[in-house]
Design an enzyme around this catalytic site. Structure first.
Site, PDB file in Angstrom:
ATOM      1  N   GLY A  51       0.801  -1.214   0.000  1.00 39.91           N
ATOM      2  CA  GLY A  51       0.000   0.000   0.000  1.00 39.91           C
ATOM      3  C   GLY A  51       0.836   1.268   0.000  1.00 39.91           C
ATOM      4  N   ARG A  84       8.340  -1.499  22.109  1.00 40.78           N
ATOM      5  CA  ARG A  84       8.379  -2.953  22.214  1.00 40.78           C
ATOM      6  C   ARG A  84       8.180  -3.591  20.845  1.00 40.78           C
ATOM      7  NH1 ARG A  84       4.795  -6.044  26.580  1.00 40.78           N
ATOM      8  NH2 ARG A  84       6.417  -5.108  27.867  1.00 40.78           N
ATOM      9  N   LYS A  93      10.616 -10.804  13.469  1.00 43.30           N
ATOM     10  CA  LYS A  93      10.823 -11.069  12.037  1.00 43.30           C
ATOM     11  C   LYS A  93      10.121 -10.023  11.181  1.00 43.30           C
ATOM     12  CE  LYS A  93      11.051 -15.253  10.484  1.00 43.30           C
ATOM     13  NZ  LYS A  93      10.737 -16.655  10.064  1.00 43.30           N
ATOM     14  N   THR A  94       8.844  -9.754  11.468  1.00 43.96           N
ATOM     15  CA  THR A  94       8.106  -8.809  10.633  1.00 43.96           C
ATOM     16  C   THR A  94       8.557  -7.373  10.871  1.00 43.96           C
ATOM     17  OG1 THR A  94       6.310  -8.730  12.262  1.00 43.96           O
ATOM     18  CG2 THR A  94       6.084 -10.293  10.448  1.00 43.96           C
ATOM     19  N   GLU A 152       7.065   3.190   8.734  1.00 41.04           N
ATOM     20  CA  GLU A 152       7.560   4.365   8.024  1.00 41.04           C
ATOM     21  C   GLU A 152       8.894   4.892   8.529  1.00 41.04           C
ATOM     22  OE1 GLU A 152       3.875   6.956   6.709  1.00 41.04           O
ATOM     23  OE2 GLU A 152       3.427   5.900   8.574  1.00 41.04           O
TER      24      GLU A 152
END
Length: 744
Positions: free
Chosen positions: A242, A633, A638-639, A709
């Site tokens: 997106g 936190r 991983k993501t 971002e």
């Protein structure tokens, strides 16, 4: 909450569906009698349609209809934007497509062809012949810069700041720099181009859509097509990227729905790459001035950051270009100004870290240049001016660990090995340079509602109409719910991407995870209290007398006493418990204003870049990267790392190659394809070392901040600063191409 899953590098729950092709995106849902649509784009920047010849298009085999302003059903015009009406916040442009003969930019859709196949629709679209009365148009951003007017600010997005007398302090400073920077327009190129499949059944509408805002899209469609919101279902379980471009409602979506209503057929409209460039807004170009004045020891006396950006004459989103300059450096004198010009071009929109990504390029490049003038290490200069409180208003930082990020980053990168002299480090024909820059992006929460269902079988279902745009959003919420309820992760199912679910947050502003997490945590805690209440009603429960059990092992326990949720529910004769939680728009606005009065919340970090510049050709290659971030936190290691790397990759593209080229005679985008709009590929990107400090922010849900971002901010400057170190040349105009370096 016992943390068994939060923080771990858990594989994404949708990974198997995506890698095996089971996941269906907006343009992949089959319907009987499905028709296909293609857009006809205007070829003038401003004017009126005096005639439109559709005869040849209608003669193409398979064409069902050609919709123009002469025969299309009417849509209601878009309403004025208001924070109290969220659907108005996703208006891409104010144009009421096919309800007017007016043309407002080169590429505006002026007709839609509907056919039995996408090939027939595209072929026929090329045969539609509009005739125009051309009107004077203004499309040259650089020429219009002197006519810029001050941007209107708001409590959420200030456009101007004055502290002290920055111009006088600059004149009096022992050392100063006063630099002009430019950044070009950028276009969205998500891996999945925008697509819509629209199906009407009477006055009920089903839309499969590639969107970042299911709830606000649904509300917007209800207003534009004059049907109750409850009659519209928006389905968007998977979105192929997106970055802001799918946050607003653009022509493709509206015209697919319009075409389906007009033809009484299910209609699919999948934009081509060129159509995305012509109908979906991108990043504004800017010119920026950054002037810094300092004492001889490097302490700032003046910080000036001004910008000129553009919007379209029929819409567009102003960018917070000077946002980071409000927060990053301590100075007794600060002057910030944002100005705008309005052009006859496609309105701009959000694009990953709007404002901060390009604003930090100018600010952090200027700080680096000041360090060169002072003969000071650029990290030392930054740390010497690291504020204890927010520089412009004295508010507390909710949590800020930029010093720690630089310290760890310098160690991991090997900053001590840097010879500060420009051009002094070489490797054969390559000039080697090292650069740093600060990353910064504010943290937000958005309105969100969640339900959590706890079954007697031990299964947990989390429901929220959030958007999975590729970030692992559902996986993060599953980890949170599993820990909050003390159940195995595999017993948690997260339902997303459907407007019939509780209204979720927009996937924007890096706020989706925190917003949904607040609801998940609250709902899970309600369930724990409800389960304990049921247990305490039973004289046979081992939890009798227990006041504060821990959620673990699939139930509630205090020491050795406790039992599973399944046992509690079975004894009570219940097959499930369900709890709801969330925050509506009014509560969200009140909380946002209250929080902004108390403190500054943001993710930050330190970007370290090494480049190699070919001394003969000027070719620039990024050879090493280290990024250390304070993002609160970490929910999924991983993501989070993937998101930060993705932002850095996008920032490298911004620094070295990306640029939307506009013909200043016609206003036409001339490089509307991935063959000519150059995004990074694997060969352009080195191994990216990402590290998070993982220190919770006490003012955010579970202490987490957004990560989508902040990774792109500071990247352009880190590359430019490394190029400056390698070559001695300060490039102030992105992208950094060969012609701006040669001769070396």
């Amino acid at each position: 909450m016992s943390e068994k899953y939060v923080g771990r590098p858990v594989d994404r729950l949708d990974g198997l569906a995506k890698t095996t092709g089971q996941a269906r995106f907006a343009a992949e849902h089959p319907y009987p009698d499905l028709a296909h649509a293609a857009l006809v784009h205007a070829t003038v920047p401003r004017g009126r349609i005096t005639a439109i010849d559709t005869e040849a298009a209608r003669a193409v085999k398979g064409v069902i209809d050609v919709l123009t302003h002469e025969n299309a059903p009417a849509m209601k015009p878009p309403p004025s934007q208001s924070l109290l009406n969220p659907s108005t916040l996703v208006i891409g442009t104010s144009v009421n497509y096919l309800a007017t003969d007016e043309v407002h930019w080169n590429g505006q859709p002026v007709a839609v062809v509907v056919a039995e196949s996408p090939e027939a629709a595209r072929h026929a679209a090329g045969l539609v012949r509009p005739t125009y009365e051309e009107l004077p148009a203004v499309v040259d951003f650089a020429a219009e810069e002197p006519n810029a007017t001050p941007q209107k600010g708001s409590a959420i997005m200030p456009a101007a700041t004055n502290k002290g007398n920055a111009e006088a302090a600059l004149d009096a400073a022992a050392v100063s720099v006063d630099l002009r920077f430019t950044t070009p327009p950028h276009s969205h190129n998500a891996i999945e181009p925008h697509a819509t499949t629209a199906v009407w059944d009477g006055d009920r509408l089903t839309v499969h859509e590639s969107t970042q805002s299911i709830a606000w899209l649904r509300s917007h469609l209800a207003q534009r097509f004059g049907v109750p919101q409850r009659n519209i279902r928006v389905l968007s379980p998977y979105v192929g990227g997106g970055f802001g471009g799918k946050g607003s409602v653009w022509a493709g979506t509206l015209l697919a729905v319009l075409a389906a209503r007009a033809t009484k057929r299910p209609v699919r409209l999948a934009l081509t790459r060129a159509a995305v460039h012509h109908t979906v807004g991108g990043r504004t170009p800017t010119t920026q001035r950054v002037a810094l004045g300092a004492e001889s020891d490097g302490r700032l006396l003046a910080l000036i950051h001004t910008s000129v950006a553009r919007t379209g004459r029929v819409g567009g989103m102003p960018e917070q270009v000077t946002s980071a300059s409000r927060h990053l450096y301590d100075s007794p004198n600060i002057r910030l100004r944002q100005s705008l010009v309005r052009l006859d071009l496609l309105p701009n929109t959000s694009m990953r870290a709007p404002g901060e990504s390009i604003g930090t390029f100018a600010l952090e490049s200027a700080v680096d240049e000041l360090a060169c003038e002072l003969g000071m290490d650029p990290i030392e200069l930054r740390m010497r001016n690291e504020p204890a409180r927010n520089p412009v208003d004295g508010k507390r930082f909710a949590n800020r660990m930029l010093r720690e990020a630089y310290e760890l980053g310098a160690e991991r990168f090997g900053w001590r090995e840097r010879d500060p002299r420009p051009g002094s480090m070489t490797d054969g024909r390559w000039l080697v340079g090292m650069g740093v820059a600060s990353a910064y992006h504010p943290s937000f929460q958005l309105p969100a509602n969640v339900t959590v269902r706890l079954g007697a079988d031990g299964g947990v279902v989390v429901r929220c109409a959030l958007q999975e745009i590729g970030v692992g959003a559902a996986t993060a919420q599953a980890q949170i719910a599993a820990d909050e309820l003390g159940v195995p992760l595999e017993s948690v199912r997260v339902e997303v991407g459907d407007s019939e679910l509780p209204e979720g947050p927009m996937a924007g502003g890096s706020g989706q995870t925190a917003s949904a997490a607040a609801g998940v945590v609250e709902a899970c805690r309600k369930l724990r209290r409800s389960a304990l209440g049921l247990a305490l009603k039973s004289p046979d429960s081992p939890l009798r007398g227990v006041t504060s059990p821990e959620a673990r092992d699939g139930g509630l326990y205090q020491g050795s006493r406790g039992e599973t949720y399944a046992a509690i529910l079975t004894r009570a004769g219940r097959d499930h418990l369900e709890a709801a939680a969330g925050m509506g728009m009014l509560r969200f606005l009140a909380k946002t204003v209250r929080d902004q009065r108390r403190w500054v919340k943001a993710a930050c970090g330190a970007q370290f870049c090494e480049v190699r510049v070919d001394r003969d050709t000027g070719e620039v290659r990024v050879s090493r990267w280290v990024g250390v971030f304070d993002v609160g936190r970490v929910i999924n290691a991983k993501t989070v790392a993937s998101q930060l790397r993705g932002g850095i990759v996008m920032g490298i593209g911004m620094a070295l190659s990306e640029e939307t080229l506009i013909d200043q005679r016609t206003g036409r985008v001339v490089n509307a394809s991935l063959a000519e709009y150059h995004v990074p590929v694997h060969a352009d990107i080195p191994r990216i070392d990402v590290h998070c400090l993982d220190e919770p922010d006490p003012t955010m849900p579970l202490g987490l901040r957004g990560v989508g971002e902040v990774g792109i901010t500071g990247v352009g400057a880190a590359v430019a600063n490394a190029v400056r170190h390698a070559t001695g040349k300060r490039v102030r105009d992105l992208p950094i191409t060969l012609d701006k370096l040669l001769p070396l």
